[in-house]
Each structure stands twice: as structure tokens, then as C-alpha cells.
Design an enzyme around this catalytic site. Structure first.
Site, PDB file in Angstrom:
ATOM      1  N   THR A 161       0.745  -1.329  -0.272  1.00  0.00           N
ATOM      2  CA  THR A 161      -0.730   0.051   0.223  1.00  0.00           C
ATOM      3  C   THR A 161       0.786   1.365   0.092  1.00  0.00           C
ATOM      4  O   THR A 161       2.409   1.587   0.305  1.00  0.00           O
ATOM      5  CB  THR A 161      -0.860   0.137   1.069  1.00  0.00           C
ATOM      6  OG1 THR A 161      -1.916  -0.960   1.404  1.00  0.00           O
ATOM      7  CG2 THR A 161      -1.422   0.930   1.076  1.00  0.00           C
ATOM      8  N   GLY A 180     -10.866  -2.374   2.692  1.00  0.00           N
ATOM      9  CA  GLY A 180      -9.813  -2.028   4.090  1.00  0.00           C
ATOM     10  C   GLY A 180     -10.238  -0.588   4.531  1.00  0.00           C
ATOM     11  O   GLY A 180     -11.118   0.271   4.454  1.00  0.00           O
ATOM     12  N   THR A 239      -0.844   1.912   6.930  1.00  0.00           N
ATOM     13  CA  THR A 239      -0.655   0.803   5.911  1.00  0.00           C
ATOM     14  C   THR A 239      -0.047  -0.588   7.300  1.00  0.00           C
ATOM     15  O   THR A 239       0.315  -0.424   8.015  1.00  0.00           O
ATOM     16  CB  THR A 239       0.870   0.207   5.025  1.00  0.00           C
ATOM     17  OG1 THR A 239       0.552  -1.073   4.457  1.00  0.00           O
ATOM     18  CG2 THR A 239       1.718   0.933   5.929  1.00  0.00           C
ATOM     19  N   GLY A 284      -6.439  -3.777   7.890  1.00  0.00           N
ATOM     20  CA  GLY A 284      -7.017  -2.686   7.365  1.00  0.00           C
ATOM     21  C   GLY A 284      -8.582  -2.940   8.835  1.00  0.00           C
ATOM     22  O   GLY A 284      -8.204  -2.063   9.058  1.00  0.00           O
TER      23      GLY A 284
HETATM   24  N1  ASP Z   1      -4.419  -1.633   4.990  1.00  0.00           N
HETATM   25  C1  ASP Z   1      -4.549  -2.695   4.063  1.00  0.00           C
HETATM   26  C2  ASP Z   1      -6.502  -2.817   3.636  1.00  0.00           C
HETATM   27  O1  ASP Z   1      -6.274  -3.263   4.250  1.00  0.00           O
HETATM   28  C3  ASP Z   1      -3.776  -2.928   3.304  1.00  0.00           C
HETATM   29  C4  ASP Z   1      -2.289  -2.507   3.626  1.00  0.00           C
HETATM   30  O2  ASP Z   1      -1.491  -1.614   3.531  1.00  0.00           O
HETATM   31  O3  ASP Z   1      -0.860  -3.814   3.106  1.00  0.00           O
HETATM   32  O4  ASP Z   1      -6.580  -3.130   2.284  1.00  0.00           O
END
Ligand code: ASP
Length: 319
Positions: A185, A215, A236, A239
Site C-alpha cells: 500500500t 479496508g 498501512t 485494514g
Molecule cells: N491497509 C491495506 C488494507 O487493509 C493493506 C495494506 O496496507 O497493505 O486494505
């Protein structure tokens, strides 16, 4: 006369199980180059007197267009094998915000989030409506297969076979999501010469996510928050935890109401609150004085910052 305002930008390219034996030195080099290119693009806007919103958009676009990150080109695959992208943006001077969730054809979801903020009465648009809106606003549309990459397909195939081996019951699926937590992300937070903070985040979400899963990244207060009275945050990580713990807003609230430093507030939320419950991930943040922070409870986080006096890009926890 007021002291001169510092300009600065901080970015991330995702947190997760990033260890030295997983990346070749060529890959490491390419990722650092991509992070540097994003930082340079965002900082150039600030240097030329541009605002923090345009700065973070410039940085995030570079990462969305790079196959190394889980945003735009290079987004992870959903369980059915497609891509659904989420993004959000927020301004700290007036608390305006925009977000899109589950877009499938908008090449740069961060631009769609900006359009929602600037040219709609809403904060979040989802699915086909969000793509239609972005098309109407003249944003570039692509086939869903544009987002494909061999590396993300391999990750999908690994999770798919593990899930099938475990007969795909709910518990097993959750287990696979936890174990296979992948990073990538992207996000950016900047402060401009007027002292205005902006934050933005863009993602493909999590590998093998259910159709329609959204997310934290497009959720204002969870994945993104900006308020000139406290700080700007882009998150990040896993989520579902970041939504339930309202991570980005919680950090800013600790700064605003408890007079904590941003570093202290971020550490409390990421290292104490989230760690206790198994919420893996991290944040980048910026305070109004232009001091960047980067805090994560995972092995690594792709990250970097550029201020008037220093600059860094890093991957692993011990850098
Ligand atoms: N936070 C993001 C989600 O849950 C994923 C990530 O940050 O890698 O969609």
C-alpha cells in the site's frame, strides 16, 4: 515575524513481513529508486511553492504507476482474481476529504479521491459509481488487466492453493490472510510553505480479499487523516484492525488533546494498542512543524522522507 515554515514530505510503500532474505539486492535497489522518485516528485511541488495536496498526489501517482507497490499497477488480486482499488485524501486546513473504494478501471485512484473531495458533495464513492464518476471527470480509464503483475499473481496462487488445502472454511481463510500479509500500500503526508498538511493513501487492499471488501485505506480516520491542529497520517497494515482502532484519527487525537508529540502518539497506537491485539502494520505522519515520523510493528516498511535538511529511504526495521 513568524518563523519560516518548513516544507517536508514523508511516504510509505507498505508495511509487512519484509526481511533481507526475501529481496535480492537488485530488487532492493529498484524499490529504493522508486521510493526516491516518489519523494522527489512530491518535494519538487513543495519547493516550487505548490500546496501539500498536489505534493502528495505527485508522490502517490509515481508509486501507483510503479509495479513494485500494491496500488494502481501492481495491485494485489481479490479472491475471484480481479483488482479492486481503494484510495483517500484529506486536507488539514479545512478537513475536506475524498475517497473511492473498490474501483476497477480508474488508472490512478488517488486522482479519483481528489475529484470526490473537490467536485462532489460526498466524501466516499464506491464501486461502479466511483469509476463512472472518475470517467465523467475525465480521469484515465484502463482495463482491469492493466493492474496485473506476475509477482502479485504468484502471491494469489500461493494463497489460493493453501486455502483450498485447508478446505476454505472461514477460520482457515482468516488464517491465510494473517500469515500471507503482504505489503505495498502507498501513502504520503506533506506540509507546505503555508503550514498546511495533506495526507493520502492508495491500495489494492489485501491479497485474496473477498469481493467487495473495503479496508482502512479509503476510510477517513482509519487509513488517512489530516488536521493542521495536530498532524497528518497515512497508514498501512491489516485494514480490519486499523478501521476498528480508528488508527489515523486516534494518533491525531492524542496529539491534539493530550499534547503528545506525534512520535509518542504514533508509538502508543502502533506499538501498544495494535501490537497487543495482533494488528500488524505502520504509519507515516507529519506534524505542522514539518517533522516526519515513521512507526511500524512489522519487520519492515518501505518508507522515506525529505525535509529541507535531510532525506532518507529505507526498507527494513533496522535501517
Ligand atoms: N491497509 C491495506 C488494507 O487493509 C493493506 C495494506 O496496507 O497493505 O486494505
Amino acid at each position: 515575524m513568524a518563523a519560516e515554515q518548513n516544507i517536508a514530505i514523508v511516504i510509505h510503500g507498505g508495511a509487512g513481513t519484509i526481511e533481507r532474505d526475501q529481496l535480492s539486492s537488485a530488487q532492493e535497489h529498484e524499490i529504493k529508486q522508486a521510493l526516491q522518485a516518489a519523494l522527489d516528485a512530491g518535494y519538487a511541488v513543495l519547493e516550487q511553492g505548490g500546496d501539500s495536496t498536489q505534493s502528495i498526489i505527485a508522490a502517490i501517482k509515481v508509486m501507483e504507476n510503479s509495479p513494485h507497490f500494491n496500488a494502481g499497477k501492481g495491485a494485489v488480486y481479490t479472491k475471484p482474481g480481479t483488482h479492486e482499488l481503494d484510495a483517500s485524501i484529506m486536507r488539514g486546513n479545512d478537513l475536506e476529504a475524498g475517497a473511492v473504494a473498490g474501483v476497477t478501471s480508474t488508472k490512478n485512484p488517488i486522482l479519483a479521491a481528489e475529484q470526490v473531495m473537490l467536485n462532489s458533495p460526498h466524501v466516499m464513492l464506491a464501486g461502479i459509481g466511483a469509476d463512472t464518476f472518475s470517467k465523467l471527470k475525465g480521469l484515465e480509464q484502463v482495463e482491469n488487466s492493466y493492474f496485473d503483475t506476475a509477482a502479485r499473481l504468484k502471491a494469489w496462487q500461493e494463497v489460493d492453493s493453501k486455502t483450498k488445502a485447508k478446505q476454505a472454511d472461514q477460520a482457515a481463510h482468516q488464517d491465510v490472510l494473517d500469515v500471507e500479509f503482504k505489503f505495498g500500500t502507498v501513502g504520503a503526508v506533506a506540509v507546505d510553505m503555508n503550514g498546511d498538511i495533506a495526507a493520502g493513501t492508495s491500495t489494492g487492499g489485501m491479497t485474496y480479499k473477498a469481493w467487495g471488501r473495503v479496508g482502512d485505506s479509503p476510510v477517513i480516520g482509519a487509513g488517512t487523516y489530516a488536521d493542521n491542529r495536530s498532524c497528518g497520517i497515512s497508514a498501512t497494515g491489516h485494514g480490519e484492525f486499523f478501521i476498528r482502532y480508528a488508527v489515523a484519527h486516534d494518533i491525531c487525537a492524542r496529539v491534539r488533546y493530550q499534547n503528545k508529540s506525534l512520535q509518542q502518539a504514533a508509538k502508543e497506537v502502533i506499538m501498544d494498542e495494535l501490537n497487543k491485539v495482533g494488528g500488524a502494520g505502520g504509519i507515516i505522519g507529519m506534524d505542522p512543524a514539518g517533522q516526519p515520523v515513521m512507526v511500524f510493528n512489522t519487520a519492515g516498511m518501505y518508507r522515506g522522507f525529505k525535509t529541507q535538511t535531510s532525506s532518507q529511504v529505507a526498507i527494513y526495521g533496522d535501517e
